[in-house]
Design an enzyme around this catalytic site. Structure first.
Site, PDB file in Angstrom:
ATOM      1  N   SER A 272       0.846  -1.202   0.000  1.00  0.00           N
ATOM      2  CA  SER A 272       0.000   0.000   0.000  1.00  0.00           C
ATOM      3  C   SER A 272       0.880   1.250   0.000  1.00  0.00           C
ATOM      4  CB  SER A 272      -0.956  -0.045   1.189  1.00  0.00           C
ATOM      5  OG  SER A 272      -1.914   0.977   1.113  1.00  0.00           O
TER       6      SER A 272
ATOM      7  N   HIS B  34      -8.563   1.318  -0.900  1.00  0.00           N
ATOM      8  CA  HIS B  34      -8.375   0.464  -2.075  1.00  0.00           C
ATOM      9  C   HIS B  34      -9.696  -0.054  -2.646  1.00  0.00           C
ATOM     10  CE1 HIS B  34      -4.140   0.744  -1.295  1.00  0.00           C
ATOM     11  NE2 HIS B  34      -4.337   0.320  -0.057  1.00  0.00           N
TER      12      HIS B  34
END
Length: 403
Positions: free
Chosen positions: A87, A190
């Protein structure tokens, strides 16, 4: 071969930068300079802030990138061949690969964190870890409840994300024998809920001037190596709403033959996943300056001269539209796929869209199955590039996205 990995949000702990501030005379001025760039006090956040304060997405993402880079500056990176980040940790990896400067990465982390926090405030969303269960059943249940598979972390762990009400119903009627654990995060990272943050980050990233990677950098989107700085920057932006495929990054490490990994601070989360997926590799969790000697020793024993040329010998074929995937009925794992061959279709509201391979290879694994929901750019199949003949000159195959 040695890799360095950088963790993402959720790995932070109160006071985790205190040992670095105490041991390194350069740590405080370095963090003070970076604090001026991102508009938050990184020294305070890393040493004095409590758990609640460092949960704030608007602050935490810059803190994590700063911590990883602070520690990485103490390592001899020349012989590190591979980098990856989970991430927001991918911004740290981009610096280690020479694509971004520390200042550029921190600027992007600051914008990313603030805009994702703002997106979280617009709707009541969240995330939950799904542990165990049949992966296909888990993914089908996530879709059935109107949720998204935001992270696929390997080791039987998928993270579901979406509306809080839907997550609560999903947890109450957990699929199969899976355990569902609510995560202490601000929202559905996300997923399409972060669209406004992606747009804001894209506006800032368009002004950056990336370099070309001087190490193999594995992408969160599909685990493939990225060979161009501009492409990586585009992927970093797209990553805000796209699932994190850490499972494929770990598979990429295995495909490369990585024998040792260093996890940058705050270390431990990725090391745990790697231990379960990549048996037999050496791992150093770099959490304090006391761990630097072990990290340097690992580099000395497992390092190799870097190359910006990826040595992975696989390709991924990705969906070119949103809809449900239908694989070609006459294709099975182990079959040879030729360049331009149709491997399946994405069924959209407007009709079927063919998915073709842009290069030949052996169909090693279906990454999406019949009627699975897919998003644009999502990997649907994995191809191993054919082995060159003994009489042919050696050729480096670079993994790429097929559409």
């Amino acid at each position: 071969m040695l890799a360095i990995v950088a963790p993402g949000q959720g790995a932070q702990k109160p006071g985790f930068l205190t040992p670095w501030l105490d041991a390194l005379p350069t740590a405080q001025p370095r963090l003070a300079w970076w604090s001026a760039l991102v508009g938050v006090d990184l020294v305070h956040l890393g040493s004095q802030a409590d758990a609640e304060e460092i949960k704030d997405t608007a602050r935490t993402q810059a803190l994590l990138v700063a911590a990883a880079l602070l520690a990485a500056e103490q390592l001899p990176l020349y012989d590190v061949a591979v980098v990856a980040g989970h991430s927001v940790g991918e911004l740290s990896a981009a610096v280690l690969a020479g694509v971004l400067t520390p200042e550029a990465a921190l600027t992007l982390a600051g914008v990313r964190g603030r805009e994702m926090a703002a997106a979280c405030a617009r709707e009541a969303t969240g995330m939950a870890a799904v542990l165990g269960g049949d992966p296909d059943e888990v993914l089908a249940a996530i879709e059935a409840y109107g949720l998204y598979p935001a992270n696929r972390n390997g080791a039987g762990q998928i993270v579901a994300a979406g509306a809080v009400e839907a997550l609560e119903k999903f947890a109450a009627e957990r699929p199969g024998k899976a355990r569902v654990i609510k995560l202490a995060v601000a929202g559905a990272f996300h997923t399409p809920y972060m669209a406004s943050a992606e747009q804001a980050l894209a506006a800032i990233a368009s002004g950056a001037t990336p370099g070309e990677p001087n190490k193999i950098l594995l992408s969160n989107m599909d685990g493939s190596a990225v060979n161009h700085g501009r492409e990586l920057l585009q992927r970093l932006v797209r990553q805000v709403t796209a699932p994190v495929r850490w499972d494929l990054c770990m598979r990429g490490l295995a495909d490369l033959g990585v024998t040792a990994v260093i996890e940058l601070p705050p270390a431990g989360t990725l090391a745990g996943l790697l231990k379960r997926e990549l048996k037999g590799i050496e791992i150093v969790t770099l959490n304090t300056p006391d761990d630097l000697a072990a990290a340097r020793d690992l580099i000395a024993r497992h390092g190799m001269p870097p190359s910006h040329e990826p040595t992975l010998s696989f390709r991924v074929v990705v969906a070119n539209d949103a809809g449900t995937f239908s694989p070609a009925a006459d294709l099975a794992e182990g079959d040879l796929v030729s360049k331009g061959q149709v491997i399946g279709e994405v069924i959209t509201r407007q009709g079927a869209v063919e998915v073709t391979a842009h290069g030949e290879g052996v169909l090693t694994e279906w990454l999406a199955h019949r009627d699975d929901p897919v998003a644009p750019g999502q990997p649907v199949a994995r191809l191993n590039a054919p082995t060159p003949s003994p009489t042919a000159p050696p050729r480096l195959e670079k993994p790429f996205h097929d559409r």
